[in-house]
Design an enzyme around this catalytic site. Structure first.
Site, PDB file in Angstrom:
ATOM      1  N   ARG A 100       0.790  -1.157   0.214  1.00 52.80           N
ATOM      2  CA  ARG A 100      -0.076   0.063   0.022  1.00 52.80           C
ATOM      3  C   ARG A 100       0.755   1.337   0.021  1.00 52.80           C
ATOM      4  NH1 ARG A 100      -6.103   0.272  -0.119  1.00 52.80           N
ATOM      5  NH2 ARG A 100      -6.644  -1.839   0.654  1.00 52.80           N
TER       6      ARG A 100
ATOM      7  N   LYS B 286       2.407  -4.016  13.454  1.00 48.58           N
ATOM      8  CA  LYS B 286       1.600  -4.707  12.560  1.00 48.58           C
ATOM      9  C   LYS B 286       2.318  -5.097  11.205  1.00 48.58           C
ATOM     10  CE  LYS B 286      -2.944  -4.622   9.818  1.00 48.58           C
ATOM     11  NZ  LYS B 286      -4.122  -3.675   9.469  1.00 48.58           N
TER      12      LYS B 286
END
Length: 291
Positions: free
Chosen positions: A138, A161
């Site tokens: 992303r 994460k």
């Protein structure tokens, strides 16, 4: 600090594109009733990129209100401007968030030193537990294990994460700094192997539609029932993959609509699922008896 089955919750919209607060509250209650360990508003799955500043604040505020201290709320407050990320993070802290999820700066393509300084500045400016978020698919840049290990020395950076899809990178972080920073899966289909490496949980997309099942897999693993955890992991694999047959959160929102839980409405430049992928999605949801 933040462990178990956590959901990157969708932001439901009405037909006119406005934030659907009542449906959002219902989705939050569905998550908590299903055993979800933390709620993460305004992540990628929550379409943070198309929320304006007022909407971003309102989505977080409604989440904090509805959760009402039942589980932690980890607010997505990342940005590709360090100053903006600090402002969003301070606002979330003032509203009562329990922690922050901070996506790696996107589009700018900063150096590793720039990434380090970005996160260090936020950590120094906002006294809340912070979860780094590495998702190179992303953002256009991978935060290396070396950078994560450096950041792990900062006391209020408590977890990362990891959604780079690289178990070697995950293993290196854990080998070098596993006593200082928790690793959370950012890819549902890699949660089980990441737990086996020493991960502490998942921030899940699939948990939007199967929260109890994601929780059951994580719970089985930490209870030492690895065979059960492995079985559940493999059973859910096709569902996890289906959530990415188009740009997230288009498939998961479409699934929620088919399940009668919220509209599939997304904001441009995202748009509805194409006919062929819709049929593929329906096949998987029917197999799992979700529709």
């Amino acid at each position: 600090m933040f462990k178990g089955s956590m959901v990157a919750i969708v932001t439901p919209f009405k037909a006119d594109g406005s934030f659907d607060e009542e449906t959002y509250r219902q989705l939050i209650d569905f998550q908590i009733a299903s055993g979800t360990d933390a709620i993460i508003p305004c992540g990628t799955t929550g379409e943070s990129a198309t929320l304006d500043f007022d909407e971003h604040a309102r989505v977080i505020q409604v989440c904090i209100e509805q959760v009402n201290k039942r589980v932690p709320v980890i607010a997505g407050t990342g940005a590709n401007s360090t100053t903006e990320a600090i402002g969003l993070s301070k606002n979330a802290k003032d509203m009562g968030a329990d922690g922050l999820l901070l996506v790696c700066p996107y589009y700018n393509k900063p150096s590793q030193e720039g990434i380090y300084r970005h996160y260090k500045a936020i950590a120094e400016a906002v006294a809340l537990p912070q979860v780094l978020y590495n998702v190179p698919g992303r953002t256009g840049v991978n935060m290396t294990a070396e950078t994560t290990v450096r950041l792990a020395e900062i006391p209020n950076i408590v977890a990362i994460k990891e959604a780079a899809g690289d178990l070697t990178q995950v293993s290196e972080i854990l080998a070098r700094a596993g006593d200082k920073i928790d690793v959370l899966s950012g890819d549902d289909f890699l949660t089980f192997p990441m737990l086996a490496c020493g991960g502490k949980g998942v921030i899940s997309v699939s948990a939007n539609i199967v929260p109890a099942q994601v929780k059951a897999m994580v719970t089985a693993f930490f209870a030492g029932d690895w065979e059960q955890a492995r079985r559940l992991h493999l059973e859910l694999l096709d569902l996890h993959k289906a959530m990415f047959i188009d740009a997230n959160p288009v498939p998961v929102k479409t699934s929620l609509e088919l399940m009668g839980k919220c509209a599939a409405q997304v904001r441009l430049p995202l748009c509805e699922l194409g006919a062929a992928n819709l049929e593929k999605l329906k096949t998987v949801l029917k197999k799992h008896k979700l529709i």
